[in-house]
Motif scaffolding. Structure first.
Motif, PDB file in Angstrom:
ATOM      1  N   MET A   1       0.835  -1.204   0.000  1.00 30.29           N
ATOM      2  CA  MET A   1       0.000   0.000   0.000  1.00 30.29           C
ATOM      3  C   MET A   1       0.871   1.256   0.000  1.00 30.29           C
ATOM      4  SD  MET A   1      -2.931   1.110   2.769  1.00 30.29           S
ATOM      5  CE  MET A   1      -3.806   2.672   2.610  1.00 30.29           C
ATOM      6  N   LYS A   2       0.512   2.231  -0.822  1.00 30.72           N
ATOM      7  CA  LYS A   2       1.268   3.473  -0.881  1.00 30.72           C
ATOM      8  C   LYS A   2       1.069   4.269   0.409  1.00 30.72           C
ATOM      9  CE  LYS A   2       1.097   4.061  -5.918  1.00 30.72           C
ATOM     10  NZ  LYS A   2       0.621   4.908  -7.022  1.00 30.72           N
ATOM     11  N   PRO A   5      -2.226   7.804   2.404  1.00 28.08           N
ATOM     12  CA  PRO A   5      -3.443   7.747   1.580  1.00 28.08           C
ATOM     13  C   PRO A   5      -4.426   8.884   1.842  1.00 28.08           C
ATOM     14  CG  PRO A   5      -3.532   6.100   3.318  1.00 28.08           C
ATOM     15  CD  PRO A   5      -2.138   6.662   3.341  1.00 28.08           C
ATOM     16  N   TRP A  55      -3.274  12.971  -3.610  1.00 29.98           N
ATOM     17  CA  TRP A  55      -4.428  12.281  -4.212  1.00 29.98           C
ATOM     18  C   TRP A  55      -4.062  11.745  -5.589  1.00 29.98           C
ATOM     19  CZ3 TRP A  55      -7.387  12.412  -8.565  1.00 29.98           C
ATOM     20  CH2 TRP A  55      -8.595  11.706  -8.529  1.00 29.98           C
ATOM     21  N   TYR A  57      -1.114  10.991  -6.625  1.00 29.43           N
ATOM     22  CA  TYR A  57      -0.146   9.903  -6.428  1.00 29.43           C
ATOM     23  C   TYR A  57      -0.854   8.565  -6.191  1.00 29.43           C
ATOM     24  CZ  TYR A  57       3.520   7.179  -4.089  1.00 29.43           C
ATOM     25  OH  TYR A  57       4.395   6.194  -3.722  1.00 29.43           O
ATOM     26  N   HIS A  58      -1.990   8.599  -5.495  1.00 28.51           N
ATOM     27  CA  HIS A  58      -2.706   7.369  -5.166  1.00 28.51           C
ATOM     28  C   HIS A  58      -3.730   6.955  -6.220  1.00 28.51           C
ATOM     29  CE1 HIS A  58      -1.129   8.095  -1.082  1.00 28.51           C
ATOM     30  NE2 HIS A  58      -1.279   6.799  -0.925  1.00 28.51           N
ATOM     31  N   HIS A  59      -4.206   7.884  -7.024  1.00 30.45           N
ATOM     32  CA  HIS A  59      -5.321   7.563  -7.915  1.00 30.45           C
ATOM     33  C   HIS A  59      -5.032   7.765  -9.398  1.00 30.45           C
ATOM     34  CE1 HIS A  59      -7.220   8.404  -3.963  1.00 30.45           C
ATOM     35  NE2 HIS A  59      -8.031   7.429  -4.307  1.00 30.45           N
TER      36      HIS A  59
END
Length: 240
Positions: A1-2, A5, A55, A57-59
């Motif tokens: 997991m990054k 989050p 955001w 970076y995660h999506h």
């Protein structure tokens, strides 16, 4: 997991505090000078990108994060350059201003903070491939420039409590309120340092650097004040 989050949600808080703290800029938008517009709008855009980047970076694909980061670097440069112009303007505060008595030491702090902001941005770029270090350098940019906004914000509830007719009616000075805000920022940074150490057994230099600088700012403001040599140095530096 990054990692981080929900970082974008946490970063909204200092952004809102800053907007409220500098609400006089937005309410008097048409009367602001060009350098204030350049600084205010570039800083606002920088904050928006700072919030968006975690955001993204995660999506979104990583190349989108990097492209937006390039825009952020450009905006950071404008923030830094325009801040120097704003600092020069602050040295020309009228005598009736609540900042007048400490305008030189405050300008020294502003110069120190914007320099620290620049260092954090450069360090974040340098550590772009080391996500934990990169992220904390980016987060630290918030704390470099937070106290000017939160100090102004503090006077909103204080004004409601004391209801002064003039600023001089407050039982404390601008420097007092700034000192309280510096101390609060240090406490938040200490909390983040402890949190990191509990989770990762690491202490990140980015937070330590800002914390030490915020503490030194209190000493500068309360001990140095507007010393004659400081007035001379800044007058020469800004050609006043």
């Amino acid at each position: 997991m990054k990692p981080f989050p929900k970082l974008h949600l946490w970063l909204i808080l200092p952004f809102v505090l800053t907007l409220i703290g500098f609400s006089h800029y937005w309410t008097g938008f048409s009367e602001a000078t060009f350098q204030w517009h350049l600084h205010g709008l570039s800083a606002t855009a920088w904050y928006i990108i700072l919030i968006a980047q975690p955001w993204i970076y995660h999506h979104r694909p990583i190349h989108v994060h990097r492209k937006v980061g390039m825009i952020g670097i450009l905006l950071a440069g404008i923030v830094i350059a325009s801040a120097l112009s704003v600092i020069k303007g602050n040295l020309l505060q009228p005598e009736q201003s609540p900042l007048f008595e400490v305008r030189y030491s405050l300008s020294l702090l502003d110069f120190m903070f914007i320099t620290g902001f620049m260092v954090s941005v450069i360090a974040a770029i340098w550590n772009a491939k080391n996500t934990p270090v990169h992220a904390r350098w980016m987060i630290s940019t918030v704390f470099w420039v937070l106290s000017p906004a939160t100090t102004r914000l503090s006077f909103i509830p204080l004004g409601m409590i004391y209801q002064p007719k003039e600023f001089s009616d407050f039982p404390f000075s601008w420097a007092d309120v700034l000192t309280w805000n510096q101390a609060l920022i240090v406490l938040v940074l200490v909390f983040l340092i402890i949190l990191d150490y509990q989770k990762e057994k690491k202490i990140y230099f980015s937070y330590v650097l800002v914390a030490i600088s915020q503490l030194s700012a209190i000493l500068i403001l309360t001990g140095l004040k507007d010393s004659a040599w400081l007035i001379s140095v800044l007058n020469k530096l800004f050609d006043l």
